[in-house]
Design a protein around this motif. Structure first.
Motif, PDB file in Angstrom:
ATOM      1  N   GLY A   1     -72.468  24.639  77.069  1.00 21.84           N
ATOM      2  CA  GLY A   1     -73.647  25.507  77.101  1.00 21.84           C
ATOM      3  C   GLY A   1     -74.516  25.330  78.324  1.00 21.84           C
ATOM      4  O   GLY A   1     -75.573  25.963  78.419  1.00 21.84           O
TER       5      GLY A   1
ATOM      6  N   PHE B   1     -75.238  28.539  80.225  1.00 16.90           N
ATOM      7  CA  PHE B   1     -76.081  29.482  79.490  1.00 16.90           C
ATOM      8  C   PHE B   1     -77.570  29.223  79.749  1.00 16.90           C
ATOM      9  O   PHE B   1     -78.396  30.123  79.589  1.00 16.90           O
ATOM     10  CB  PHE B   1     -75.806  29.398  77.986  1.00 16.90           C
ATOM     11  CG  PHE B   1     -74.479  29.964  77.573  1.00 16.90           C
ATOM     12  CD1 PHE B   1     -74.093  31.236  77.938  1.00 16.90           C
ATOM     13  CD2 PHE B   1     -73.596  29.210  76.814  1.00 16.90           C
ATOM     14  CE1 PHE B   1     -72.873  31.766  77.561  1.00 16.90           C
ATOM     15  CE2 PHE B   1     -72.366  29.718  76.427  1.00 16.90           C
ATOM     16  CZ  PHE B   1     -71.998  31.004  76.802  1.00 16.90           C
TER      17      PHE B   1
ATOM     18  N   ARG C   1     -70.985  35.053  75.931  1.00 13.96           N
ATOM     19  CA  ARG C   1     -70.168  34.232  75.038  1.00 13.96           C
ATOM     20  C   ARG C   1     -68.691  34.618  75.127  1.00 13.96           C
ATOM     21  O   ARG C   1     -68.338  35.794  75.076  1.00 13.96           O
ATOM     22  CB  ARG C   1     -70.623  34.394  73.592  1.00 13.96           C
ATOM     23  CG  ARG C   1     -71.907  33.665  73.255  1.00 13.96           C
ATOM     24  CD  ARG C   1     -72.236  33.869  71.789  1.00 13.96           C
ATOM     25  NE  ARG C   1     -73.405  33.113  71.375  1.00 13.96           N
ATOM     26  CZ  ARG C   1     -73.876  33.091  70.131  1.00 13.96           C
ATOM     27  NH1 ARG C   1     -73.255  33.804  69.194  1.00 13.96           N
ATOM     28  NH2 ARG C   1     -74.936  32.364  69.817  1.00 13.96           N
TER      29      ARG C   1
ATOM     30  N   ALA D   1     -67.897  29.858  77.807  1.00 13.71           N
ATOM     31  CA  ALA D   1     -68.547  30.885  78.621  1.00 13.71           C
ATOM     32  C   ALA D   1     -67.524  31.878  79.154  1.00 13.71           C
ATOM     33  O   ALA D   1     -66.359  31.546  79.377  1.00 13.71           O
ATOM     34  CB  ALA D   1     -69.304  30.232  79.769  1.00 13.71           C
TER      35      ALA D   1
END
Length: 592
Positions: A542, A545, A554, A566
């Motif tokens: 993550g 993100f 996603r 990702a």
């Protein structure tokens, strides 16, 4: 033969200024007023127009044009008028020589502003005539009338637009005679009694202003055609102005209407006559009850109601609710809403935005960030969460210094854009240095005024007219003031951003850090490259993100179903490289 065009009110203002013989024009960009000067730039052979560094300077330039006898124009949004009030209040005392028109665009509903305010209150405060067009044709006509009034009564005139009038296009008849107005400059004559507003001269000026206001009140009652009574059912009479008039015509169209195109000075005799001709009086206006309070102050009875109309943008639906309350002869259509469960789409920085890396680092360092007005305000939102306050243009620096003086001892910095720095940031950093502060000021230098649509500024190297201009070096400005700690960093180098900001945020000396990187839209870099994620290497940590990049979405979920690998959308990716730098597992690489 007619000469008609489809124009927004903003465009109509520019066309009207050209036809009226305007020669000097100055503004600072701000939605919803920006397009006025983007259109005026088409007439650069006749109108000497510029983007000023702020609204106060813009109005002072227009005042100078007026003092020299030329018809002049100034434009800004409502919060810009706050900045420009100082010269306006005094030039109202002095009075215009060449016609001076100030166009102010309010933003009911706060579509693109930090607050909602009603310019009409400030027009009354400044004792200037105020015109309120309800469509583009009226904007075109009222600008020309405003110039005539300005010169006849020697007073700056204000024209108030709103978001809806500014951005709605309607048919405008420019007239068979449309072309550049040939209005000779009035000769300048030195007269300190008239133009030097020292106390000894300002006192008689004040009396002249009072007399002039009453003369203008008579004009707004008996001479101008923009104030008119429209006959209708006299059981209800409606006083209205601006775009609210259009909604009244749609919802209460059968009733008598007093339309005020020139609402200040308030035409008391006309209002009293209208109110005496109808059974009941209703005032419909957008934002503050400015007209209603004046009608009531005349001792006239006005219909009261519970429907909320005194804030946010008006629309026909809100007036339908008012009609249902007062007359009970309509039903409110049932509203249709989007399906529940649709994903929210909050505003985010563009893919590849040069500001993203800075806010990623500030979030990582846990800094308290006082922010400013610009695209970078979006750094306040998840997942960056890297801005703590936004108040007004230039406030980031003084706010940070105030927190420091109050004893706040955590990592603290001010973030401001380059255009905002030129607007009102230079005084802020000077104040920090002069008064012994240690605030770190970060200037996001993308060489353009991005939020309002990529207008040039003193760092762009060009003027509104497209001419080459000197480039102001922000670092040189800071050093000239006496700053010893001045750093310039590539906005796309995350490691150096973190190293420099860690040192500066922990220093007990004031510093200025300039983070340089172009706006990718303005620089034509939205297709400068593409990155991709190797799903075999991606650990679904993550980390990428946290950049909040709209191109990073996603991918497949991992075994626990709570984390996702990702995926980079190649359509949205602009090749900035931030994601590659933050990935700890070398899972992201450039493919183009």
């Amino acid at each position: 033969m007619s000469n008609k065009m489809l124009l927004s009110a903003n465009e109509a203002v520019a066309y009207a200024a050209y036809k009226a013989g305007c020669k000097v024009a100055s503004a600072y960009p701000g939605t919803p007023s920006t397009e006025i000067f983007e259109t005026i730039a088409r007439f650069k052979d006749k109108i000497n127009a510029d983007w000023a560094v702020n609204e106060k300077v813009a109005l002072e330039v227009a005042i100078g044009g007026s003092m020299a006898g030329a018809r002049s124009l100034c434009a800004m949004k409502h919060v810009g008028l706050n900045v420009a009030m100082d010269p306006l209040m005094t030039y109202t005392f002095i009075g215009a020589l060449g016609g001076l028109v100030l166009v102010v665009a309010d933003d009911p509903g706060i579509h693109s502003s930090q607050n909602e305010q009603d310019t009409r209150t400030l027009a009354r405060f400044a004792r200037v005539p105020l015109f309120e067009p309800s469509n583009s044709q009226e904007a075109f006509d009222m600008i020309q009338e405003a110039y005539e009034v300005s010169e006849r009564y020697q007073v700056p005139c204000m024209v108030r637009l709103t978001t809806r009038t500014s951005h709605t296009s309607t048919v405008v008849d420019l007239g068979d005679d449309f072309g550049p107005g040939n209005v000779e400059n009035k000769p300048y004559v030195k007269d300190i009694c008239k133009i030097v507003s020292a106390p000894v001269f300002a006192r008689p000026m004040r009396y002249r202003v009072q007399k002039r206001t009453e003369e203008l009140r008579k004009y707004s009652t008996t001479e101008t055609v923009v104030n008119r009574i429209e006959e209708g059912d006299k059981s209800l009479g409606i006083i209205t102005a601006s775009v609210a008039y259009e909604y009244v015509k749609e919802v209460f169209g059968e009733y008598a209407i007093l339309k005020l195109g020139m609402s200040n000075p308030f035409p008391t005799d006309l209002v009293r006559h209208f109110c005496g001709s109808v059974d009941r009086v209703l005032v419909v206006e957008e934002l503050d009850p400015v007209m209603e309070e004046q009608v009531r102050a005349m001792g006239l009875e006005v219909v009261s109601y519970e429907t909320e109309l005194d804030m946010m943008e008006l629309n026909p639906g809100r007036l339908l609710a008012l009609r249902k309350e007062l007359l009970g002869d309509v039903e409110i259509p049932e509203a249709t809403y989007a399906d529940k469960g649709l994903p929210a789409r909050p505003p985010v920085l563009c893919s590849g935005c040069s500001h993203r890396g800075l806010f990623y680092v500030l979030s990582k360092l846990g800094a308290t960030v006082t922010g400013d007005i610009g695209c970078y305000t979006l750094g306040a939102f998840p997942p960056l969460n890297a801005m703590d306050s936004v108040i007004c243009m230039g406030a980031s620096i003084g706010t940070a210094f105030g927190m420091e003086k109050a004893g706040y001892n955590k990592r603290l910095c001010a973030v401001i854009g380059d255009s905002t720095f030129f607007h009102s940031g230079m005084t802020g950093i000077q104040n920090v240095l002069y008064n012994g502060g240690s605030v770190t000021t970060i200037v996001l230098d993308n060489r353009i005024t991005g939020m309002t649509g990529h207008q040039v500024n003193p760092g762009s190297g060009k003027t509104l007219a497209g001419d080459v201009a000197p480039v102001t070096n922000i670092g040189a400005v800071a050093r000239a003031m006496g700053y010893k700690r001045v750093e310039s960093i590539d906005a796309f180098d995350i490691d150096r951003l973190e190293n420099v900001l860690t040192a500066e945020l922990d220093s007990d000396e004031p510093s200025v850090v300039i983070v340089t990187g172009p706006c990718r839209i303005n620089a034509g870099l939205m297709q400068a490259g593409t990155f991709e994620v190797d799903p075999e290497k991606c650990k679904a940590c993550g980390g990428c993100f946290k950049l909040g990049c709209p191109a990073i979405i996603r991918g497949e979920s991992v075994a626990d179903g709570k984390r996702f690998k990702a995926h980079i959308d190649p359509v949205q990716c602009t090749g900035c490289g931030f994601c590659e730098q933050v990935c700890k597992f070398d899972a992201i690489s450039r493919i183009r």
